[in-house]
Design a protein around this motif. Structure first.
Motif, short mmCIF file in Angstrom:
data_model
loop_
_atom_site.label_atom_id
_atom_site.label_comp_id
_atom_site.label_asym_id
_atom_site.label_seq_id
_atom_site.Cartn_x
_atom_site.Cartn_y
_atom_site.Cartn_z
N ILE A 152 50.26 35.83 55.78
CA ILE A 152 50.75 36.26 54.31
C ILE A 152 49.55 35.38 53.09
O ILE A 152 49.58 33.98 53.18
CB ILE A 152 52.32 36.26 53.55
N ILE A 153 49.20 36.10 52.83
CA ILE A 153 47.77 35.21 51.66
C ILE A 153 47.91 35.14 50.94
O ILE A 153 47.45 36.12 50.61
CB ILE A 153 47.01 34.67 52.36
N GLY A 199 52.81 49.56 59.17
CA GLY A 199 53.25 47.94 59.02
C GLY A 199 51.91 47.31 58.70
O GLY A 199 50.91 47.53 57.72
N ALA A 200 51.76 46.24 59.13
CA ALA A 200 50.80 44.66 59.07
C ALA A 200 51.20 43.85 60.08
O ALA A 200 52.53 43.30 59.68
CB ALA A 200 50.90 45.15 57.56
N ASP A 201 49.92 43.63 59.51
CA ASP A 201 49.91 42.07 61.04
C ASP A 201 49.83 40.56 59.60
O ASP A 201 49.97 39.56 59.88
CB ASP A 201 48.65 42.02 62.20
N VAL A 228 49.48 31.23 52.89
CA VAL A 228 48.44 30.61 52.52
C VAL A 228 47.90 30.41 51.22
O VAL A 228 48.64 32.32 50.44
CB VAL A 228 46.82 30.68 53.26
N PHE A 229 48.13 29.55 50.36
CA PHE A 229 47.59 29.81 49.15
C PHE A 229 46.43 29.06 48.89
O PHE A 229 45.72 28.32 48.95
CB PHE A 229 48.40 27.79 48.26
N ASP A 230 45.81 30.48 48.21
CA ASP A 230 44.10 30.25 48.17
C ASP A 230 43.53 29.87 46.77
O ASP A 230 44.24 30.59 46.06
CB ASP A 230 43.31 31.66 48.28
#
Length: 512
Positions: A152-153, A199-201, A228-230
């Motif tokens: 997850i971004i 769904g999602a990867d 990820v914290f962008d």
């Protein structure tokens, strides 16, 4: 199925043939309705080349592995071809040489903090690593109900998230993974249906929409490997971030690793991020060789110039700067187009007023000048679809009309959404905090091009500034004065020294 676009939810890039361009939306510019399309690989503009690695060093607090080229990473062959096709780059940038082996090493279980200036390659490096991770773990025949996100971004603004989402879909073309979006302002119905069907990867999201989808079980985060914290310096200051993160962390497995990317690690950022940085986190820092102890670094490919200007005169000064950087046409009677310019101000109302004033100047005074400029305004108060159209119009050429946007007037909220190379950045005022200044001037000097940033300081209003804003200015002056290409009034360094000696809050600029 469309592989590109905004608010499409999960997308399997390989299921749709690639076209020469992607539809971004409809917009209005000077009364004309235009279809905005961006080419898949736009030709690079003729700008002075530069590299933000030139005057930077990499510091780490662990024994690092390094990789010099994409070939050293053993990427999936289709993924490798996509990267070469879209980026034209085979050698890794300085930060990527350290962070990619770290992300791809399955034996490393600790978190990672990456601090470096804008445009140094943090986001690209992170995205390459997490996509390869998803490709390695993907089960191509899995049912949609069995396909749960591995990565997850979370981005700070929807414009920045849209950019990362489009990159991910482009780069994952025909590699067999699903990229999902959970982006504020997009169609929630479309996103929900695509999650249910495919769904999602990898999920690329804004914090609020991700919280909504996890709350109603549209997204199952029980098998996530990376979060990820962008642009963490901006993200952690967002409204409701702390409450929403605590909600997510209770549902994410303990094995999950947290990657934090930030453009600054000054005292206020470090203090705000302390609850989210876990013990044992390793660090990669990209810092200037001229000031290796600074908590932040500016891109040396961007010339920094400070000017004393009263606020009432700032718009005309900005037009003067744009004119000085516009090449005169070779044919008499022709009008040149100025370089791509972003003009920043703090308040949306002021941004609208500046846009109207620049358009008025272009209408009544451009006949006596050697250039004409098309000006547009973008800020949070404009509808998201219109913002996307305006950004696309500024960052790319039009297919159906020769008229485009030369000057974009924007607020701080839009800074991270402007991702194409910009020639000039003009700050009509100094922003309220250090992170906003770094994001503003970071719009120039991207993609290995050089740029210039001009910051106007109304010292006659300095008494009204908060102590934090004064300290941010002094921090920037102390960093900029060490850069060989910077210019500022002769008394600015003395102001910074006196401010530091008096601990800041009792010192006043001399009104010259």
């Amino acid at each position: 199925m469309k592989p590109f676009g905004y608010g499409l939810g999960p997308s399997r890039a390989g299921e749709s043939a690639r076209s020469s361009g992607r539809f971004v939306g409809r917009g209005t510019l000077r009364g004309h309705h235009i279809n905005l399309r961006t080419s898949r690989v736009p030709d690079p503009p003729s700008r002075p080349q530069g590299d933000c690695q030139e005057n930077f060093v990499v510091k780490v607090n662990y024994e690092p592995e390094q990789a010099a080229t994409l070939d050293d990473l053993n990427l999936a062959s289709a993924f490798h071809r996509n990267l070469i096709r879209d980026t034209k780059i085979t050698e890794l940038r300085a930060v990527q040489r350290f962070m990619l082996p770290y992300i791809l090493n399955p034996t490393i279980k600790t978190d990672l903090l990456v601090v470096g200036p804008t445009s140094c390659g943090k986001t690209y490096g992170m995205l390459i690593g997490v996509l390869q991770h998803c490709i390695h773990l993907s089960v191509h025949n899995a049912k949609p109900s069995e396909r749960r996100p591995k990565v997850i971004i979370i981005g700070a603004s929807q414009e920045a998230v849209v950019h990362v989402y489009n990159l991910a879909v482009n780069w994952s073309d025909k590699v067999g993974i699903f990229v999902g979006s959970a982006i504020a302002g997009s169609s929630s119905g479309q996103e929900s249906n695509r999650f249910m069907n495919y769904g999602a990867d990898l999920v690329i999201s804004t914090m609020g929409r991700l919280h909504d989808w996890v709350s109603d079980n549209t997204i199952d985060v029980s098998d996530v490997d990376f979060v990820v914290f962008d642009d963490a310096s901006t993200l952690i200051t967002c409204t409701e971030f702390e409450r929403r993160w605590h909600f997510l962390i209770d549902r994410i497995p303990d094995k999950c690793r947290l990657f934090t990317l930030s453009s600054t690690w000054a005292d206020e950022t470090r203090y705000q991020a302390k609850p989210y940085i876990r013990a044992g986190c390793n660090e990669i820092r990209i810092q200037s060789t001229v000031n290796e102890v600074a908590p932040f670094s500016l891109n040396p490919a961007v010339e920094q110039h400070f000017i004393k200007v009263k606020l009432i005169d700032s718009i005309l000064k900005a037009i003067e700067i744009i004119g000085d950087h516009t090449e005169r046409p070779k044919t008499a009677g022709e009008k040149a187009r100025p370089p791509k310019t972003v003009v920043f101000t703090t308040e949306p109302d002021h941004a609208a007023m500046v846009t109207d004033s620049m358009r008025m100047w272009d209408r009544f005074h451009s006949e006596k000048a050697h250039f004409r400029m098309n000006v547009a305004c973008v800020h949070k108060g404009i509808k998201s679809n219109n913002r996307q159209s305006l950004l696309a119009a500024f960052q790319n050429e039009f297919e159906e009309t020769a008229e485009g946007i030369d000057v974009l007037v924007a607020t701080d909220h839009m800074a991270t959404g402007i991702v194409a190379p910009v020639d000039l950045v003009i700050n009509l005022d100094f922003p309220p905090d250090l992170a906003s200044f770094i994001q503003r001037v970071g719009r120039a000097g991207r993609d290995r091009y050089r740029g210039k940033a001009f910051t106007m300081i109304d010292v006659w209003q300095f008494d009204t500034w908060s102590g934090d804003k004064k300290k941010a200015l002094v921090d920037v002056i102390n960093e900029v004065r060490r850069l060989p290409t910077s210019t500022m009034p002769d008394d600015f360094p003395a102001y910074a020294d006196q401010f530091t000696k008096s601990q800041g809050y009792s010192y006043h600029f001399r009104r010259l």
